[in-house]
Design a protein around this motif. Sequence first.
Motif, PDB file in Angstrom:
ATOM      1  N   ARG A 199     115.496  75.854   7.696  1.00 18.78           N
ATOM      2  CA  ARG A 199     116.570  76.467   8.474  1.00 18.78           C
ATOM      3  C   ARG A 199     117.225  75.496   9.456  1.00 18.78           C
ATOM      4  N   ASN A 200     116.905  74.221   9.361  1.00 18.94           N
ATOM      5  CA  ASN A 200     117.491  73.179  10.224  1.00 18.94           C
ATOM      6  C   ASN A 200     117.324  73.486  11.714  1.00 18.94           C
ATOM      7  N   VAL A 201     116.112  73.851  12.079  1.00 14.70           N
ATOM      8  CA  VAL A 201     115.777  74.113  13.480  1.00 14.70           C
ATOM      9  C   VAL A 201     115.715  72.772  14.209  1.00 14.70           C
ATOM     10  N   PRO A 202     116.244  72.694  15.447  1.00 18.17           N
ATOM     11  CA  PRO A 202     116.167  71.438  16.199  1.00 18.17           C
ATOM     12  C   PRO A 202     114.728  70.943  16.307  1.00 18.17           C
ATOM     13  N   LEU A 203     114.574  69.635  16.268  1.00 18.33           N
ATOM     14  CA  LEU A 203     113.259  69.012  16.231  1.00 18.33           C
ATOM     15  C   LEU A 203     112.385  69.396  17.425  1.00 18.33           C
ATOM     16  N   ASP A 204     112.958  69.531  18.613  1.00 19.67           N
ATOM     17  CA  ASP A 204     112.140  69.889  19.778  1.00 19.67           C
ATOM     18  C   ASP A 204     111.555  71.296  19.636  1.00 19.67           C
ATOM     19  N   GLN A 205     112.323  72.219  19.047  1.00 15.27           N
ATOM     20  CA  GLN A 205     111.802  73.570  18.823  1.00 15.27           C
ATOM     21  C   GLN A 205     110.718  73.557  17.752  1.00 15.27           C
ATOM     22  N   TYR A 206     110.948  72.774  16.705  1.00 19.37           N
ATOM     23  CA  TYR A 206     109.941  72.640  15.644  1.00 19.37           C
ATOM     24  C   TYR A 206     108.645  72.083  16.230  1.00 19.37           C
ATOM     25  N   ASP A 207     108.753  71.072  17.081  1.00 19.75           N
ATOM     26  CA  ASP A 207     107.565  70.473  17.690  1.00 19.75           C
ATOM     27  C   ASP A 207     106.797  71.473  18.537  1.00 19.75           C
TER      28      ASP A 207
ATOM     29  N   LEU B  85     104.913  78.905   8.094  1.00 22.42           N
ATOM     30  CA  LEU B  85     105.679  78.882   9.337  1.00 22.42           C
ATOM     31  C   LEU B  85     106.128  77.468   9.700  1.00 22.42           C
ATOM     32  N   LEU B  86     105.416  76.455   9.257  1.00 26.18           N
ATOM     33  CA  LEU B  86     105.865  75.080   9.492  1.00 26.18           C
ATOM     34  C   LEU B  86     106.952  74.666   8.506  1.00 26.18           C
ATOM     35  N   ASP B  87     106.985  75.279   7.331  1.00 26.50           N
ATOM     36  CA  ASP B  87     108.025  74.964   6.351  1.00 26.50           C
ATOM     37  C   ASP B  87     109.367  75.623   6.682  1.00 26.50           C
ATOM     38  N   LEU B  88     109.326  76.839   7.221  1.00 27.47           N
ATOM     39  CA  LEU B  88     110.563  77.577   7.489  1.00 27.47           C
ATOM     40  C   LEU B  88     111.535  76.856   8.428  1.00 27.47           C
ATOM     41  N   PRO B  89     111.087  76.319   9.562  1.00 30.55           N
ATOM     42  CA  PRO B  89     112.051  75.661  10.456  1.00 30.55           C
ATOM     43  C   PRO B  89     112.752  74.471   9.802  1.00 30.55           C
TER      44      PRO B  89
ATOM     45  N   LEU C 194     100.783  88.259  14.650  1.00 28.19           N
ATOM     46  CA  LEU C 194     101.992  89.068  14.835  1.00 28.19           C
ATOM     47  C   LEU C 194     103.121  88.198  15.384  1.00 28.19           C
ATOM     48  N   LEU C 195     102.808  87.341  16.341  1.00 23.00           N
ATOM     49  CA  LEU C 195     103.820  86.423  16.872  1.00 23.00           C
ATOM     50  C   LEU C 195     104.340  85.497  15.781  1.00 23.00           C
ATOM     51  N   MET C 196     103.443  85.018  14.920  1.00 26.15           N
ATOM     52  CA  MET C 196     103.869  84.171  13.808  1.00 26.15           C
ATOM     53  C   MET C 196     104.841  84.934  12.909  1.00 26.15           C
ATOM     54  N   SER C 197     104.559  86.217  12.663  1.00 28.60           N
ATOM     55  CA  SER C 197     105.458  87.039  11.836  1.00 28.60           C
ATOM     56  C   SER C 197     106.801  87.234  12.521  1.00 28.60           C
ATOM     57  N   ARG C 198     106.789  87.392  13.835  1.00 23.39           N
ATOM     58  CA  ARG C 198     108.053  87.548  14.567  1.00 23.39           C
ATOM     59  C   ARG C 198     108.883  86.265  14.504  1.00 23.39           C
ATOM     60  N   ILE C 199     108.230  85.123  14.614  1.00 26.40           N
ATOM     61  CA  ILE C 199     108.943  83.846  14.509  1.00 26.40           C
ATOM     62  C   ILE C 199     109.538  83.703  13.113  1.00 26.40           C
ATOM     63  N   ALA C 200     108.729  84.005  12.088  1.00 27.17           N
ATOM     64  CA  ALA C 200     109.216  83.914  10.707  1.00 27.17           C
ATOM     65  C   ALA C 200     110.397  84.860  10.492  1.00 27.17           C
ATOM     66  N   ALA C 201     110.305  86.074  10.997  1.00 28.25           N
ATOM     67  CA  ALA C 201     111.396  87.048  10.844  1.00 28.25           C
ATOM     68  C   ALA C 201     112.663  86.529  11.507  1.00 28.25           C
ATOM     69  N   HIS C 202     112.519  85.958  12.692  1.00 29.58           N
ATOM     70  CA  HIS C 202     113.682  85.408  13.401  1.00 29.58           C
ATOM     71  C   HIS C 202     114.327  84.287  12.584  1.00 29.58           C
ATOM     72  N   LEU C 203     113.492  83.396  12.055  1.00 25.59           N
ATOM     73  CA  LEU C 203     114.028  82.285  11.264  1.00 25.59           C
ATOM     74  C   LEU C 203     114.706  82.762   9.986  1.00 25.59           C
ATOM     75  N   LEU C 204     114.202  83.852   9.423  1.00 32.20           N
ATOM     76  CA  LEU C 204     114.773  84.391   8.188  1.00 32.20           C
ATOM     77  C   LEU C 204     115.905  85.376   8.438  1.00 32.20           C
ATOM     78  N   GLY C 205     116.094  85.764   9.699  1.00 30.64           N
ATOM     79  CA  GLY C 205     117.138  86.735  10.013  1.00 30.64           C
ATOM     80  C   GLY C 205     116.824  88.118   9.488  1.00 30.64           C
ATOM     81  N   THR C 206     115.569  88.509   9.573  1.00 29.95           N
ATOM     82  CA  THR C 206     115.150  89.807   9.067  1.00 29.95           C
ATOM     83  C   THR C 206     114.295  90.509  10.116  1.00 29.95           C
ATOM     84  N   GLN C 207     113.820  91.692   9.792  1.00 29.53           N
ATOM     85  CA  GLN C 207     112.956  92.447  10.698  1.00 29.53           C
ATOM     86  C   GLN C 207     111.516  91.941  10.598  1.00 29.53           C
ATOM     87  N   THR C 208     110.778  92.095  11.692  1.00 22.43           N
ATOM     88  CA  THR C 208     109.374  91.671  11.713  1.00 22.43           C
ATOM     89  C   THR C 208     108.576  92.377  10.626  1.00 22.43           C
ATOM     90  N   ALA C 209     108.833  93.660  10.429  1.00 20.05           N
ATOM     91  CA  ALA C 209     108.101  94.416   9.409  1.00 20.05           C
ATOM     92  C   ALA C 209     108.274  93.792   8.024  1.00 20.05           C
TER      93      ALA C 209
END
Length: 130
Positions: free
Chosen positions: A61-69, A54-58, A21-36
């Motif tokens: 989306r050009n997530v900073p490297l420290d957050q990706y790590d 989940l490793l491909d999405l950041p 569920l947490l993985m889905s919430r992270i993915a939703a945040h990265l995609l700018g959508t709802q968790t559902a």
Amino acid sequence: MSERHFTLFGKIVQSFAAHELLMSRIAAHLLGTQTASAILVTHHLTLEEKHKTLLDLPRHRNVPLDQYDRVRTYLNVLMMLAPLRNDIVHSTWVSAQSPGFVQPDWILNPLPRLKAVHAGADGPPSVRRR
């Protein structure tokens, strides 16, 4: 199997459900959508496939490297424990030789396996030409 074993197994399975569920919430945040929505499009994926996604999405989306790590480190710990969860879910369990311990039934009663036929241990299989 004691009730304690079943309780511990249940806690492990529920813990993985919470992590998914947490993985889905992270993915939703990265995609700018709802968790559902994230759950809907990934529910058919295995844990390993969700991990790869989940490793491909950041990166996309050009997530900073420290957050990706941090995400990668978190997921790596989860993936190291995945074989235990898989054994719990996909095995029958019996008492082990040590009192109070259990083990998957397949350890003492391995399933018969198929063996691939190879051309030889030293070389590649032969190729038929017409």
